[in-house]
Motif scaffolding. Structure first.
Motif, PDB file in Angstrom:
ATOM      1  N   MET A   1      47.094  17.124  57.998  1.00 16.12           N
ATOM      2  CA  MET A   1      46.037  18.127  58.036  1.00 16.12           C
ATOM      3  C   MET A   1      44.675  17.424  58.150  1.00 16.12           C
ATOM      4  O   MET A   1      44.347  16.590  57.317  1.00 16.12           O
ATOM      5  CB  MET A   1      46.079  18.974  56.749  1.00 16.12           C
ATOM      6  CG  MET A   1      45.048  20.088  56.717  1.00 16.12           C
ATOM      7  SD  MET A   1      44.968  20.897  55.088  1.00 16.12           S
ATOM      8  CE  MET A   1      46.625  21.512  54.897  1.00 16.12           C
TER       9      MET A   1
ATOM     10  N   ASP B   1      41.922  20.571  62.015  1.00 16.17           N
ATOM     11  CA  ASP B   1      42.617  21.815  61.677  1.00 16.17           C
ATOM     12  C   ASP B   1      41.687  22.808  60.995  1.00 16.17           C
ATOM     13  O   ASP B   1      41.938  24.010  61.009  1.00 16.17           O
ATOM     14  CB  ASP B   1      43.794  21.512  60.738  1.00 16.17           C
ATOM     15  CG  ASP B   1      44.810  20.585  61.397  1.00 16.17           C
ATOM     16  OD1 ASP B   1      45.364  20.972  62.429  1.00 16.17           O
ATOM     17  OD2 ASP B   1      45.029  19.474  60.870  1.00 16.17           O
TER      18      ASP B   1
ATOM     19  N   GLN C   1      42.810  24.142  51.387  1.00 17.66           N
ATOM     20  CA  GLN C   1      44.227  24.083  51.781  1.00 17.66           C
ATOM     21  C   GLN C   1      44.816  25.485  51.946  1.00 17.66           C
ATOM     22  O   GLN C   1      45.597  25.736  52.862  1.00 17.66           O
ATOM     23  CB  GLN C   1      45.019  23.276  50.755  1.00 17.66           C
ATOM     24  CG  GLN C   1      44.705  21.785  50.812  1.00 17.66           C
ATOM     25  CD  GLN C   1      45.467  20.985  49.768  1.00 17.66           C
ATOM     26  OE1 GLN C   1      45.295  21.191  48.569  1.00 17.66           O
ATOM     27  NE2 GLN C   1      46.297  20.080  50.205  1.00 17.66           N
TER      28      GLN C   1
END
Length: 286
Positions: free
Chosen positions: A1, A181, A275
């Motif tokens: 990520m 991302d 996240q």
């Protein structure tokens, strides 16, 4: 990520956020793409450092073959070539290394030679792998170094990577975020801060990136940057306080999450929110 942290100008708190998120994540990668003024390494103080020079190709002239046609001079929009007193001169300081002049030369009088534009360092700080790009002063472009940092040092996809972007919204920032991302925009609570926030807001929209905002240096009372976020329906990820203790730690090149449990909790909470946002965006677009 891959999470890119950016802001419209320097000094907003971009490095504060990216360094502390990387440290809060424990096992992570931190990449300092603010290559004109990298300072993440001052906080991490990486050990076992390895160093690699970064080069670009610039034109080299064989004046015995050059017939003075000036096709290369006419081609170069950066004025890196001039034909003066029957001699072709290359101004390497403004050459953007596109190689077009070599293609246009009918006499094959131009070839390439390598020029060092800076270096990339790799080291470790606890469980954080730290990459730092250092561009030599006065270089025309740092894009080759950004590409080296991001595309040739790719960590495993399951590992968190934090990209400390250059300030502003120019080409080096675009290259820094294009494979990210998620983007974190850091803003100050002032009218000028709103102007800078709007710059990077327009950029991440242009690149169709998922993003949220961290409001830094928050105090009681009106916050123009927060009003901007509310008006634009932008997700506010966190409000970092105007905190003298945090400021002192930062001024002394200390990583706050490693010094104080209060900041460990603050940045761990921000990391958790980011996240969750990435997971939500991934699910929404799958």
């Amino acid at each position: 990520m891959k999470i890119a942290v950016l802001s419209g100008k320097g000094g907003t708190g971009k490095t504060l956020v990216s360094v502390n998120l990387a440290a809060a994540a424990k096992t992570s990668t931190y990449i300092d793409c603010d290559i004109e003024e990298p300072n993440g390494h001052l906080f991490f103080k990486p050990e076992n450092t390895q160093e690699e020079e970064i080069t670009i190709n610039i034109p080299k002239v064989d004046n015995e073959l050059c017939n003075g046609c000036r096709k290369c001079v006419d081609f170069c929009k950066f004025n890196a070539l001039a034909y003066i007193k029957e001699k072709l001169i290359v101004f390497e300081e403004v050459c953007h290394s596109c190689g077009g002049c070599i293609l246009f030369c009918p006499e094959e009088a131009l070839t390439e030679r390598e020029k060092v534009i800076g270096k990339v360092q790799k080291g470790t700080s606890d469980q954080v792998t730290v990459y730092t790009g250092i561009l030599n002063t006065g270089e025309a472009s740092g894009i080759p170094m950004i590409k080296k940092l991001l595309h040739e040092n790719t960590p495993p996809s399951n590992k968190l990577t934090f990209i400390d972007c250059p300030p502003g919204s120019a080409c080096m920032v675009m290259d820094s975020i294009k494979d990210a991302d998620y983007c974190i925009l850091v803003a100050e609570p002032t009218i000028f801060g709103v102007h800078n926030l709007n710059m990077v807001y327009e950029l991440v929209k242009l690149f169709n990136k998922s993003f949220g905002v961290v409001l830094n240096k928050c105090v009681e009372g009106d916050n123009p940057a927060e009003r901007f976020c509310v008006e634009k329906n932008i997700k506010i990820l966190s409000r970092l306080p105007f905190d003298s203790e945090l400021g002192i730690l930062n001024s002394n090149a200390k990583i706050a999450v490693r010094e104080n449990e209060k900041y460990q909790a603050l940045f761990s909470s921000l990391l958790e929110i980011v996240q969750e946002e990435v997971q939500h965006e991934t699910t929404s677009h799958s």
